[in-house]
Design a protein around this motif. Structure first.
Motif, PDB file in Angstrom:
ATOM      1  N   THR A 195      -3.693 -27.677  32.729  1.00  0.00           N
ATOM      2  CA  THR A 195      -2.764 -28.763  32.411  1.00  0.00           C
ATOM      3  C   THR A 195      -1.385 -28.532  33.027  1.00  0.00           C
ATOM      4  N   LEU A 196      -0.927 -27.286  33.070  1.00  0.00           N
ATOM      5  CA  LEU A 196       0.385 -27.005  33.668  1.00  0.00           C
ATOM      6  C   LEU A 196       0.375 -27.215  35.180  1.00  0.00           C
ATOM      7  N   ASP A 197      -0.680 -26.732  35.851  1.00  0.00           N
ATOM      8  CA  ASP A 197      -0.728 -26.847  37.307  1.00  0.00           C
ATOM      9  C   ASP A 197      -0.882 -28.293  37.765  1.00  0.00           C
ATOM     10  N   THR A 255      -4.366 -24.202  29.269  1.00  0.00           N
ATOM     11  CA  THR A 255      -2.955 -24.080  29.659  1.00  0.00           C
ATOM     12  C   THR A 255      -2.749 -24.070  31.170  1.00  0.00           C
ATOM     13  N   GLY A 314      -0.209 -31.015  35.718  1.00  0.00           N
ATOM     14  CA  GLY A 314       0.661 -31.930  34.993  1.00  0.00           C
ATOM     15  C   GLY A 314      -0.093 -32.907  34.115  1.00  0.00           C
ATOM     16  N   ARG A 363      -2.887 -32.506  27.261  1.00  0.00           N
ATOM     17  CA  ARG A 363      -3.956 -31.800  26.545  1.00  0.00           C
ATOM     18  C   ARG A 363      -5.026 -32.772  26.061  1.00  0.00           C
TER      19      ARG A 363
END
Length: 388
Positions: free
Chosen positions: A19-21, A16, A23, A26
């Motif tokens: 992938t969030l930092d 998480t 962009g 998954r």
């Protein structure tokens, strides 16, 4: 080995934040982990050859240092290609040098046959303990200093542990104890590849890798899809790691006085029965915890038993090399378990086909181990060459 397997066990916790930092998708993160499994398996026979030729200490030292480099690369990667280099290539190759293959190869030479399964079981239990303890440790670090700094701390830990390899003084193939012949590595490989039991072990280990990788990578998402919470999913993985500490030791201990191939068959049959009951019965937190504990007891118990059969049949002269080829089958199954899990879910929005496939593979693996000829291969004894 406890640290190496523990850090590998918690890499999903980085999904998480990474992938969030960045962009990223998954799918990209999952592909990096699948590549790690595959390259671990591809590299294992070659690092095994080096360990058999020069001893395991150098291989473990190099593995820990490459592990450190891979973790630092993961921390500071700014592109998906660089991240896959760190996660997939460097960490995958590093695991081949400091996890099962090199460590079990060394212990197989250090301990006599009657104590070998016990020693491998103890090592496997410590590996499981590393997996269990690393979960709260990494969670705490990530909450306090962030995921990038956590990876750097883990990298520093690998560097600090590297000097421990100096005490791993196994006897390499050129000086193996009780060696009454001058078999070359080429002859050892031809002997193994022409042995039906060697291929049956490969096929069985393929099923093992498929089952474990599928459950570890996709069971949390499966539980969330069924309405359970993330707390239940993380508790399930922690319970698997906890039970694995005792289960791996127990399986290794059983291999000292029972025929290992029968213990392996029983493990595969029990896995399939447990997965069938879990998948077909109503899903509750209690059923999740019961399934996780039972699977943990037989999670990595197959590894010391499989290594034990290889050394029992072919001897310990080239044990790291031969186990490396068997382990490749395990990692090929791991790659497919992770990869196909995502593909099947995207196509059907369910994991049903994967559960059925994992159950069927376990039954087949249990049947394949029964006809294995586990007697020591007969070779013509030859005197060792005298020094000039």
């Amino acid at each position: 080995m406890g640290a190496a397997l523990g850090v590998r066990h918690v890499q999903g916790l980085f999904l998480t934040p990474v992938t969030l930092d960045h962009g990223w998708s998954r799918e990209t993160f999952g592909l990096a982990l699948a590549l790690q499994n595959l390259l671990w398996g591809i590299a294992q026979p070659f690092t095994g050859m080096i360990a058999d030729r020069f001893g395991s200490a150098r291989v473990v030292l190099a593995g820990l240092l490459v592990y450190e480099l891979g973790l630092v690369t993961m921390a500071y990667a700014s592109t998906t290609g660089v991240y896959m280099l760190g996660t997939g290539v460097l960490v995958g190759v590093a695991l081949s040098g400091c996890a099962f293959g090199a460590v079990y190869g060394a212990l197989s030479r250090l301990f006599p046959a009657e104590r070998r399964s016990w020693a491998l079981g103890v090592a496997g239990a410590i590996g499981g303990l590393g997996q269990f303890c690393m979960v709260p440790f990494v969670q705490s670090l990530m909450g306090g200093i962030g995921w990038i700094s956590t990876l750097v701390v883990l990298a520093a830990m690998m560097v600090m542990l590297a000097p421990l390899s100096a005490w791993l003084r196994d006897c390499p193939a050129s000086r193996a104890q009780n060696d009454t012949h001058t078999q070359s590595i080429g002859a050892a490989l031809r002997e193994a590849f022409s042995h039906r039991g060697f291929w049956l072990l490969n096929f069985g280990f393929f099923a093992c890798g498929f089952q474990l990788a599928f459950i570890a990578a996709h069971m949390p998402a499966y539980l969330l899809d069924k309405g359970l919470s993330a707390k239940h999913a993380s508790a399930a993985l922690a319970l698997i790691a906890f039970a694995n500490v005792f289960g791996t030791y127990l399986c290794g201990w059983l291999g000292d006085f029972m025929r290992r191939k029968y213990v392996l068959s029983a493990i595969y049959f029990l896995r399939s029965a447990a997965m069938a009951a879990f998948f077909l019965a109503p899903l509750t937190p209690a059923s999740v915890y019961a399934f996780s504990f039972l699977m943990g007891l037989i999670w990595l118990g197959t590894v010391p038993l499989t290594n034990g059969i290889v050394s029992q049949v072919f001897g310990v002269r080239f044990i790291a090399t031969l186990f490396g080829f068997v382990f490749f089958g395990h990692q090929l199954g791991s790659f497919l378990g992770v990869w196909l899990g995502g593909i099947v879910y995207d196509a059907t929005h369910a994991y049903d086909l994967l559960w059925y496939g994992a159950i069927a593979l376990g039954i087949v693996a249990g049947l394949l181990h029964l006809p294995i000829d586990d007697t020591c291969v007969a070779r013509a004894a030859q005197p060792l060459a005298q020094p000039a």
